[in-house]
Design an enzyme around this catalytic site. Structure first.
Site, PDB file in Angstrom:
ATOM      1  N   ASP A 101       1.028  -1.228  -0.067  1.00  0.00           N
ATOM      2  CA  ASP A 101      -0.135  -0.147   0.060  1.00  0.00           C
ATOM      3  C   ASP A 101       0.928   1.174  -0.084  1.00  0.00           C
ATOM      4  O   ASP A 101       1.472   1.594   0.789  1.00  0.00           O
ATOM      5  CB  ASP A 101      -0.890  -0.234   1.285  1.00  0.00           C
ATOM      6  CG  ASP A 101      -1.773  -1.088   1.048  1.00  0.00           C
ATOM      7  OD1 ASP A 101      -1.831  -1.775   0.203  1.00  0.00           O
ATOM      8  OD2 ASP A 101      -2.935  -0.940   1.951  1.00  0.00           O
ATOM      9  N   LYS A 162      -6.471   3.022  -3.190  1.00  0.00           N
ATOM     10  CA  LYS A 162      -6.770   3.015  -1.788  1.00  0.00           C
ATOM     11  C   LYS A 162      -7.137   4.381  -1.414  1.00  0.00           C
ATOM     12  O   LYS A 162      -6.506   5.252  -1.779  1.00  0.00           O
ATOM     13  CB  LYS A 162      -5.809   2.260  -1.030  1.00  0.00           C
ATOM     14  CG  LYS A 162      -6.024   2.330   0.316  1.00  0.00           C
ATOM     15  CD  LYS A 162      -4.976   1.822   1.337  1.00  0.00           C
ATOM     16  CE  LYS A 162      -4.902   1.856   2.806  1.00  0.00           C
ATOM     17  NZ  LYS A 162      -3.897   1.292   3.463  1.00  0.00           N
ATOM     18  N   LYS A 190      -9.863   0.034  -2.796  1.00  0.00           N
ATOM     19  CA  LYS A 190      -9.853  -0.286  -1.288  1.00  0.00           C
ATOM     20  C   LYS A 190     -10.406   0.949  -0.616  1.00  0.00           C
ATOM     21  O   LYS A 190      -9.614   2.042  -0.487  1.00  0.00           O
ATOM     22  CB  LYS A 190      -8.458  -0.674  -0.916  1.00  0.00           C
ATOM     23  CG  LYS A 190      -8.364  -0.845   0.790  1.00  0.00           C
ATOM     24  CD  LYS A 190      -6.693  -1.506   1.003  1.00  0.00           C
ATOM     25  CE  LYS A 190      -6.470  -1.646   2.648  1.00  0.00           C
ATOM     26  NZ  LYS A 190      -5.402  -2.121   2.707  1.00  0.00           N
TER      27      LYS A 190
END
Length: 241
Positions: A101, A162, A190
């Site tokens: 991430d 994300k 996400k």
């Protein structure tokens, strides 16, 4: 990738396959990490997300098990140099991470240095060959900046967008919908940050989220079960006698 649902209020959706079971506390202990990994395996979460220093431990504990090992890169500001981010990502993969991430450089994005943002992400994708989730920190972006960031990330080869780190606010249904609109299902989304209730989680999935980043995983599962029981009881009470 688990399926998405148009209705964010379906209480029968199994949340577990969507969840990145997250432990990003500065004071996290090895025993907590072990507990997180055991929970992730027991409940069949998508991944465990930890700081890079705990990747090797998670990789050992989750070897040949369903949950992936996820870590954060350039977290939480995204302001590390590209060389540092690349090294951090490569080391994480060497230690067993399969999902990264990566916080984008928000300053570059806001200054219009889109080539630099693209180059940084593309180099990490190419060098690691793993699942890269680009963290946009949507609460700090204007709508057009979110669209531009999403297009850059798509072109750079990331696997997910994300929404947030959780340090500058949480995920919103509106942002998930916008990212889904831009990506048109080509990559995952996400939703992360501030997911405190099962209702929130279900609404985010209904809006298009394919992963949920949360440290409240067990609470959400318990709440989802309660919602399902309540819906079943309501349906029974409404049946004609």
């Amino acid at each position: 990738m688990p399926p998405t649902f148009e209705s964010g209020t379906n209480p029968d959706v199994d949340l577990a396959p969507f969840i990145d079971h997250t432990l990003l506390s500065a004071t996290a202990t090895p025993d907590q990490v072990r507990a997180w990994c055991e929970q992730a395996d027991r409940y069949r979460f998508a991944a465990v997300c930890v700081f890079p220093s705990y990747v090797r431990l998670c990789a050992e504990l989750l070897n040949q098990k369903r949950p992936k090992v996820c870590t954060v890169i350039g977290f939480p500001s995204g302001a590390s140099t590209s060389a540092v981010k690349l090294y951090e990502a490569q080391e994480a993969v060497e230690n067993g991470a399969t999902e990264l991430d990566v916080v984008i450089n928000l300053s570059w994005l806001k200054q219009g240095q889109t080539d630099a943002v693209h180059r940084e992400l593309a180099s990490i994708c190419e060098a690691t060959g793993q699942t890269v989730k680009a963290i946009l920190e949507t609460n700090l972006l204007e709508p057009e900046e979110k669209r531009v960031a999403a297009e850059i990330c798509l072109d750079a080869g990331v696997a997910f967008l994300k929404t947030n780190t959780g340090w500058a606010g949480g995920a919103t249904v509106e942002d998930v919908r916008l990212l889904r609109e831009v990506t048109r299902g080509r990559i995952g989304i996400k939703a992360s940050g501030g997911i405190k209730t099962a209702e929130q989680a279900l609404a985010l999935i209904g809006a298009g989220a394919t992963r949920l980043g949360t440290s409240r995983s067990l609470e959400l599962l318990n709440q989802r079960e309660a919602l399902s029981r309540s819906a079943s009881a309501r349906a029974l009470s409404e049946e004609p006698s």
